[in-house]
Write a protein that holds these residues in place. Structure first.
Motif, short mmCIF file in Angstrom:
data_model
loop_
_atom_site.label_atom_id
_atom_site.label_comp_id
_atom_site.label_asym_id
_atom_site.label_seq_id
_atom_site.Cartn_x
_atom_site.Cartn_y
_atom_site.Cartn_z
N GLY A 134 0.85 -1.18 0.00
CA GLY A 134 0.00 0.00 0.00
C GLY A 134 0.89 1.23 0.00
N ASP A 135 0.65 2.14 0.94
CA ASP A 135 1.49 3.34 1.02
C ASP A 135 2.56 3.21 2.11
N ARG A 136 2.72 2.04 2.67
CA ARG A 136 3.69 1.82 3.74
C ARG A 136 4.98 1.24 3.17
N LEU A 137 6.12 1.81 3.55
CA LEU A 137 7.41 1.27 3.18
C LEU A 137 7.66 0.04 4.05
N SER A 138 7.48 -1.12 3.46
CA SER A 138 7.47 -2.36 4.24
C SER A 138 8.77 -3.13 4.21
N ALA A 139 9.62 -2.87 3.22
CA ALA A 139 10.88 -3.62 3.12
C ALA A 139 11.93 -2.77 2.44
N VAL A 140 13.16 -2.89 2.91
CA VAL A 140 14.30 -2.20 2.31
C VAL A 140 15.40 -3.23 2.08
N THR A 141 15.86 -3.34 0.84
CA THR A 141 16.96 -4.24 0.52
C THR A 141 18.28 -3.54 0.81
N LEU A 142 19.15 -4.24 1.52
CA LEU A 142 20.44 -3.69 1.93
C LEU A 142 21.56 -4.57 1.40
N ALA A 143 22.55 -3.93 0.80
CA ALA A 143 23.68 -4.67 0.23
C ALA A 143 24.95 -4.31 0.99
N GLY A 144 25.60 -5.32 1.56
CA GLY A 144 26.83 -5.10 2.31
C GLY A 144 27.94 -6.02 1.87
N THR A 145 29.00 -6.05 2.63
CA THR A 145 30.17 -6.85 2.26
C THR A 145 29.88 -8.35 2.35
N THR A 146 28.86 -8.72 3.14
CA THR A 146 28.53 -10.14 3.28
C THR A 146 27.35 -10.56 2.43
N GLY A 147 26.90 -9.66 1.55
CA GLY A 147 25.79 -9.99 0.68
C GLY A 147 24.58 -9.12 0.93
N GLU A 148 23.43 -9.53 0.37
CA GLU A 148 22.21 -8.75 0.51
C GLU A 148 21.34 -9.29 1.64
N TRP A 149 20.60 -8.38 2.26
CA TRP A 149 19.59 -8.79 3.23
C TRP A 149 18.45 -7.79 3.18
N VAL A 150 17.31 -8.18 3.71
CA VAL A 150 16.12 -7.35 3.63
C VAL A 150 15.66 -7.00 5.04
N ALA A 151 15.46 -5.72 5.29
CA ALA A 151 14.93 -5.25 6.56
C ALA A 151 13.45 -4.97 6.42
N HIS A 152 12.70 -5.29 7.47
CA HIS A 152 11.26 -5.04 7.50
C HIS A 152 10.95 -4.15 8.72
N PRO A 153 11.35 -2.89 8.66
CA PRO A 153 11.17 -2.01 9.82
C PRO A 153 9.76 -1.46 9.92
N SER A 154 9.40 -1.04 11.12
CA SER A 154 8.13 -0.34 11.28
C SER A 154 8.24 1.09 10.76
N HIS A 155 9.44 1.69 10.91
CA HIS A 155 9.69 3.05 10.44
C HIS A 155 11.09 3.15 9.85
N VAL A 156 11.25 4.08 8.91
CA VAL A 156 12.54 4.32 8.29
C VAL A 156 12.88 5.81 8.40
N ILE A 157 14.08 6.09 8.91
CA ILE A 157 14.59 7.46 8.98
C ILE A 157 15.74 7.57 7.99
N VAL A 158 15.58 8.44 7.00
CA VAL A 158 16.58 8.58 5.94
C VAL A 158 17.46 9.79 6.25
N ALA A 159 18.75 9.54 6.46
CA ALA A 159 19.71 10.59 6.81
C ALA A 159 20.96 10.43 5.96
N ASP A 160 20.75 10.31 4.64
CA ASP A 160 21.86 9.98 3.75
C ASP A 160 22.46 11.19 3.05
N GLY A 161 22.34 12.38 3.65
CA GLY A 161 23.10 13.53 3.21
C GLY A 161 22.50 14.31 2.07
N VAL A 162 23.28 15.28 1.57
CA VAL A 162 22.76 16.24 0.60
C VAL A 162 22.32 15.58 -0.70
#
Length: 417
Positions: A134-162
């Motif tokens: 729907g209108d809820r951000l339900s999953a975020v795919t994250l890619a790191g040095t050990t591979g990909e994983w998916v987060a299912h947070p209740s809330h997301v705070i985006v602080a990734d700069g200019v």
């Protein structure tokens, strides 16, 4: 691919993101804090910490470790044949500032957040994809040095700069028809690194002698160096064609004898959206904070204090209203906190881009008896030190002028155009 559930996901571990993770964790939330970089890492910045920023840091529990104990007293403003000294005014924030290299400052905040038992820190991890239910951000795919994983947070705070790479994926749009900054910074050795004054030169010239809308700065760091840089103002209507790195070298050369500067080191530059000139900064369960939300003073490019403040605001709202639709709640909160101030500051900054304005207004502001009235007021505006608790004439004029020029519904709007 591993799926994990966290209460709050914070994307970006700079000052705003680390502060948001700390506030949320202290409120009892489990936090995943991710950043594409590994710390320590550099960031193009003037490195200055105003009393307002120092106040926010004290609220987070930081003390003498900030700036390794170095403290400054205020601004010395120069230009157009005049100079004036403007101590930090006594406000609810205190009257003491500091300065600290972003490599050290960001690492300090990030490590403090990462050490909290409610925070899982994932360096070298990039938020790559978003998924909505729907209108809820339900999953975020994250890619790191050990591979990909998916987060299912209740809330997301985006602080990734200019640049807000992930914010753009969510629809964040930067409106360059409003004034924005172009800045460059360097580090120069100097025997005056412990001087307790920030120096700002409001007559920014290039090697041809042309004056540009902007200013140069010298931030003593207390460690044998000063952060030396310059910033110019620009809009799509009146674009600045300044080469900030080239002007920085010229600016540093004009002060080399006075400050006994070494050659500029680690020169870096950046573009700065300012004064809330972005749209789509929130959705049902996500918000943009700090630089990602263009929470930057349009008069001087300062944003650390706003980053720390918006971090606390976001964590507090999410904690107090866990089921609220943040699509309107968050922009309304930003406008309530900064709307009047940013609207006026954007108006003044835009005026400075008019070619004939600065050469006429600069001498009036910096020379003669009126400088003692005008420049301390300018120092307050540049230090983000006008607050609701201030009752003196400058504060009242600021608020009156802000209301008189109010168009702040344009700030942090939910429309993309």
């Amino acid at each position: 691919m591993v799926c994990m559930t966290a209460n709050i996901l914070v994307i970006g571990a700079g000052p705003a993101g680390s502060a948001a993770a700390l506030w949320a964790a202290r409120l009892g939330h489990h936090v995943d804090l991710v950043d594409s970089a590994s710390f320590p890492r550099d960031k193009t910045c003037g490195d200055g910490l105003t009393p307002r920023a120092m106040h926010a840091l004290r609220e987070l529990g930081f003390g003498e470790e900030v700036g390794s104990g170095y403290r400054n007293k205020g601004l010395k403003l120069h230009g157009f044949g005049g100079s004036t000294t403007c101590p930090w005014p006594e406000t609810a924030f205190g009257a003491v500032g500091s300065a600290m290299r972003r490599t050290s400052f960001d690492a300090l905040l990030c490590s403090t957040a990462a050490d909290h038992p409610n925070v899982d820190f994932h360096p070298g991890t990039t938020a790559t994809e978003s998924e909505f239910t729907g209108d809820r951000l339900s999953a975020v795919t994250l890619a790191g040095t050990t591979g990909e994983w998916v987060a299912h947070p209740s809330h997301v705070i985006v602080a990734d700069g200019v640049r807000s790479t992930f914010g753009k994926k969510l629809g964040r749009t930067w409106h360059r028809n409003h004034v924005y900054g172009i800045a460059a910074r360097s580090y120069c050795t100097t025997p005056r690194s412990e001087e307790p004054w920030i120096h700002s030169h409001l007559e920014l010239k290039d090697e041809k002698g042309e004056t540009h809308p902007g200013y140069g700065w010298v931030f003593p760091l207390g460690d044998g160096y000063a952060n030396v840089g310059c910033g110019a103002l620009s809009t799509t209507k009146r674009p600045s064609h300044i080469n900030t790195k080239k002007v920085l070298h010229f600016y540093a050369s004009t002060l080399a004898t006075e400050w006994n500067f070494g050659e500029p080191e680690k020169v870096a530059s950046a573009l700065l959206p300012m004064g809330g000139a972005v749209s789509n900064v929130a959705g049902r369960n996500w918000v943009l904070i700090g630089d990602a939300a263009a929470c930057v003073n349009p008069l001087n490019g300062e944003g650390i204090d706003y980053g720390l403040e918006t971090a606390r605001m976001a964590a507090t709202i999410i904690d107090a209203q866990p089921h609220a639709d943040l699509t309107l709640v968050w922009p309304d909160a930003l406008r309530a906190a900064y709307g009047e101030a940013f609207t006026l500051a954007r108006s003044l900054a835009t005026l400075l881009t008019v070619r004939r304005f600065l050469p006429l207004a600069g001498p009036l502001a910096l020379r003669g008896p009126q400088a003692k009235l005008i420049m301390p007021a300018a120092a307050r505006l540049m230090g983000n030190l006008v607050t609701e608790d201030d009752r003196d004439l400058v504060a009242r004029l600021w608020k009156i002028a802000g209301r008189a020029t109010m168009t702040d519904q344009e700030l942090w709007s939910t429309a993309s155009s």
